[in-house]
Write an enzyme that holds these catalytic residues in place. Structure first.
Site, PDB file in Angstrom:
ATOM      1  N   ASN A   1       0.864  -1.182   0.000  1.00  0.00           N
ATOM      2  CA  ASN A   1       0.000   0.000   0.000  1.00  0.00           C
ATOM      3  C   ASN A   1       0.901   1.233   0.000  1.00  0.00           C
ATOM      4  O   ASN A   1       1.535   1.545   1.005  1.00  0.00           O
ATOM      5  CB  ASN A   1      -0.882  -0.029   1.264  1.00  0.00           C
ATOM      6  CG  ASN A   1      -1.733   1.215   1.402  1.00  0.00           C
ATOM      7  OD1 ASN A   1      -1.790   2.057   0.503  1.00  0.00           O
ATOM      8  ND2 ASN A   1      -2.403   1.347   2.537  1.00  0.00           N
TER       9      ASN A   1
ATOM     10  N   LYS B   1       0.056   4.259  -0.158  1.00  0.00           N
ATOM     11  CA  LYS B   1      -0.594   5.413   0.489  1.00  0.00           C
ATOM     12  C   LYS B   1      -0.402   6.660  -0.385  1.00  0.00           C
ATOM     13  O   LYS B   1      -0.375   6.551  -1.603  1.00  0.00           O
ATOM     14  CB  LYS B   1      -0.057   5.587   1.916  1.00  0.00           C
ATOM     15  CG  LYS B   1      -0.218   4.285   2.729  1.00  0.00           C
ATOM     16  CD  LYS B   1       0.000   4.459   4.207  1.00  0.00           C
ATOM     17  CE  LYS B   1      -0.202   3.115   4.906  1.00  0.00           C
ATOM     18  NZ  LYS B   1      -0.061   3.191   6.357  1.00  0.00           N
TER      19      LYS B   1
ATOM     20  N   HIS C   1      -9.452   0.959   5.215  1.00  0.00           N
ATOM     21  CA  HIS C   1      -8.175   1.189   5.900  1.00  0.00           C
ATOM     22  C   HIS C   1      -8.417   2.126   7.081  1.00  0.00           C
ATOM     23  O   HIS C   1      -9.231   3.039   7.003  1.00  0.00           O
ATOM     24  CB  HIS C   1      -7.158   1.792   4.928  1.00  0.00           C
ATOM     25  CG  HIS C   1      -5.769   1.762   5.471  1.00  0.00           C
ATOM     26  ND1 HIS C   1      -5.326   2.659   6.417  1.00  0.00           N
ATOM     27  CD2 HIS C   1      -4.736   0.911   5.239  1.00  0.00           C
ATOM     28  CE1 HIS C   1      -4.074   2.369   6.740  1.00  0.00           C
ATOM     29  NE2 HIS C   1      -3.689   1.313   6.035  1.00  0.00           N
TER      30      HIS C   1
ATOM     31  N   GLU D   1      -6.842   4.537   8.154  1.00  0.00           N
ATOM     32  CA  GLU D   1      -6.649   5.964   7.853  1.00  0.00           C
ATOM     33  C   GLU D   1      -7.903   6.559   7.224  1.00  0.00           C
ATOM     34  O   GLU D   1      -8.235   7.725   7.456  1.00  0.00           O
ATOM     35  CB  GLU D   1      -5.412   6.136   6.951  1.00  0.00           C
ATOM     36  CG  GLU D   1      -4.128   5.878   7.741  1.00  0.00           C
ATOM     37  CD  GLU D   1      -2.975   5.317   6.931  1.00  0.00           C
ATOM     38  OE1 GLU D   1      -3.012   5.378   5.688  1.00  0.00           O
ATOM     39  OE2 GLU D   1      -2.025   4.801   7.557  1.00  0.00           O
TER      40      GLU D   1
ATOM     41  N   GLU E   1      -5.005  -5.110  10.613  1.00  0.00           N
ATOM     42  CA  GLU E   1      -4.013  -4.053  10.801  1.00  0.00           C
ATOM     43  C   GLU E   1      -4.295  -3.330  12.123  1.00  0.00           C
ATOM     44  O   GLU E   1      -5.105  -2.393  12.152  1.00  0.00           O
ATOM     45  CB  GLU E   1      -4.073  -3.040   9.660  1.00  0.00           C
ATOM     46  CG  GLU E   1      -3.768  -3.616   8.299  1.00  0.00           C
ATOM     47  CD  GLU E   1      -3.228  -2.547   7.344  1.00  0.00           C
ATOM     48  OE1 GLU E   1      -2.168  -2.788   6.757  1.00  0.00           O
ATOM     49  OE2 GLU E   1      -3.854  -1.481   7.202  1.00  0.00           O
TER      50      GLU E   1
ATOM     51  N   GLY F   1       2.743   2.195  10.924  1.00  0.00           N
ATOM     52  CA  GLY F   1       3.679   3.311  10.805  1.00  0.00           C
ATOM     53  C   GLY F   1       4.411   3.653  12.084  1.00  0.00           C
ATOM     54  O   GLY F   1       5.051   4.702  12.169  1.00  0.00           O
TER      55      GLY F   1
ATOM     56  N   SER G   1       3.788  -2.169  10.438  1.00  0.00           N
ATOM     57  CA  SER G   1       5.239  -2.226  10.669  1.00  0.00           C
ATOM     58  C   SER G   1       5.826  -3.593  10.328  1.00  0.00           C
ATOM     59  O   SER G   1       6.743  -4.071  11.006  1.00  0.00           O
ATOM     60  CB  SER G   1       5.568  -1.831  12.116  1.00  0.00           C
ATOM     61  OG  SER G   1       5.170  -0.491  12.357  1.00  0.00           O
TER      62      SER G   1
HETATM   63  P1  13P Z   1       3.221   0.292   7.735  1.00  0.00           P
HETATM   64  O1  13P Z   1       3.759  -0.988   7.120  1.00  0.00           O
HETATM   65  O2  13P Z   1       3.955   1.504   7.260  1.00  0.00           O
HETATM   66  O3  13P Z   1       3.109   0.189   9.223  1.00  0.00           O
HETATM   67  O4  13P Z   1       1.727   0.469   7.177  1.00  0.00           O
HETATM   68  C1  13P Z   1       0.850  -0.602   7.209  1.00  0.00           C
HETATM   69  C2  13P Z   1      -0.382  -0.237   6.473  1.00  0.00           C
HETATM   70  O5  13P Z   1      -1.134   0.626   6.894  1.00  0.00           O
HETATM   71  C3  13P Z   1      -0.644  -0.922   5.202  1.00  0.00           C
HETATM   72  O6  13P Z   1      -1.933  -0.668   4.746  1.00  0.00           O
END
Ligand code: 13P
Length: 263
Positions: free
Chosen positions: A8, A10, A102, A104, A174, A180, A219
């Site tokens: 992803n 983002k 997601h 976010e 997740e 992150g 992560s």
């Molecule tokens: P990270 O791997 O940067 O923690 O992000 C995970 C994520 O949100 C994938 O959709």
């Protein structure tokens, strides 16, 4: 069971760096990703370039190759929704999958389980693979509510689907506190939740739940992936930061290949 490593991206990259990244991922997996399905989810403007490049990868007709995913879609087919992107638009570009729900999007854009569930239905109607994200926040885990939260997310968004439709969904667990932050869920924590998700899905769809890949995200990096991917109910990963480097992403694909070959 399908093993999937999905990147992803983002809201990162631009036209040039997105091209370079898809090229390098394509080159890095050209020798074949074994049974691992590789998915990349670039931002909307770069989807077409990614689809075109992914099509040129010849995996010898055996491996599933690279599938291009969007990071979001609208729940309606078309209409006066300025700035939105519909599933038929994505399909017409050759996009094969879409991340929905997601954290976010839930956090910053107020997406609810009901809306995300409608997105899943739209995607299935048009033959795209929904990658449905769920996971608890830190405070919810600290209060011991993580199972309840994830159960509600799964049941509200996916509860109305017939079993054969549910078997076409990919679930990504997740935990928000791991995204992150550099702090991944331990393999024990992740397996416990993946096993729980599998049971919840079985409650909804019976045996069809056994066909649903459940990806871990948060992560996940080359130095912790082997222990995560080695867990019985972890069928690969949804990768954020480590997907922005072709070297670490292709390494994750290789780790998934090895973990699943021995497990
Ligand atoms: P990270 O791997 O940067 O923690 O992000 C995970 C994520 O949100 C994938 O959709």
């Amino acid at each position: 069971m399908k093993t999937i490593v999905a990147g992803n991206w983002k809201m990162h990259t631009d036209a040039g760096s997105a091209d370079a990244l898809i090229n390098d991922v394509a080159a890095g997996t050209a020798a074949g990703a074994g049974d691992v399905l590789v998915i990349v989810a670039p931002p909307f403007p770069f989807l077409k370039a990614a689809v075109d490049r992914a099509r040129t990868v010849d995996h010898g007709g055996k491996a599933p190759g690279i599938l291009v995913a969007a990071q979001n879609c609208h729940e309606e087919e078309q209409g006066a929704f300025t700035g939105e992107v519909s599933v038929p638009m994505l399909k017409s570009l050759g996009v094969g999958a879409c991340i929905v729900g997601h954290s976010e999007r839930r956090q910053y854009y107020g997406e609810t389980d009901e809306v995300v569930g409608r997105k899943v239905v739209q995607l299935l109607k048009h033959g795209l693979m929904p990658i449905y994200c769920c996971g608890e926040r830190r405070d919810e885990r600290e209060q011991g509510r993580h199972r309840d939260v994830v159960s509600r997310q799964l049941n509200t968004a996916l509860g109305g689907l017939p079993a054969q439709d549910l078997s076409r969904v990919v679930v990504a667990y997740e935990p928000v506190w791991a995204i992150g932050t550099g702090v991944n869920a331990s393999p024990e924590q992740a397996q416990e939740m993946h096993g729980f998700i599998r049971k919840e899905l079985a409650g909804l769809a019976g045996k069809a739940a056994l066909d649903v890949p459940i990806l871990y995200g948060g992560s996940c990096k080359p130095d912790n992936a082997a222990s995560l991917f080695g867990c019985p109910d972890i069928n690969g990963g949804l990768i954020g930061g480590a997907a922005l480097s072709a070297a670490s992403f292709t390494e994750l694909v290789r780790i998934a290949q090895r973990s699943k070959a021995v497990s």
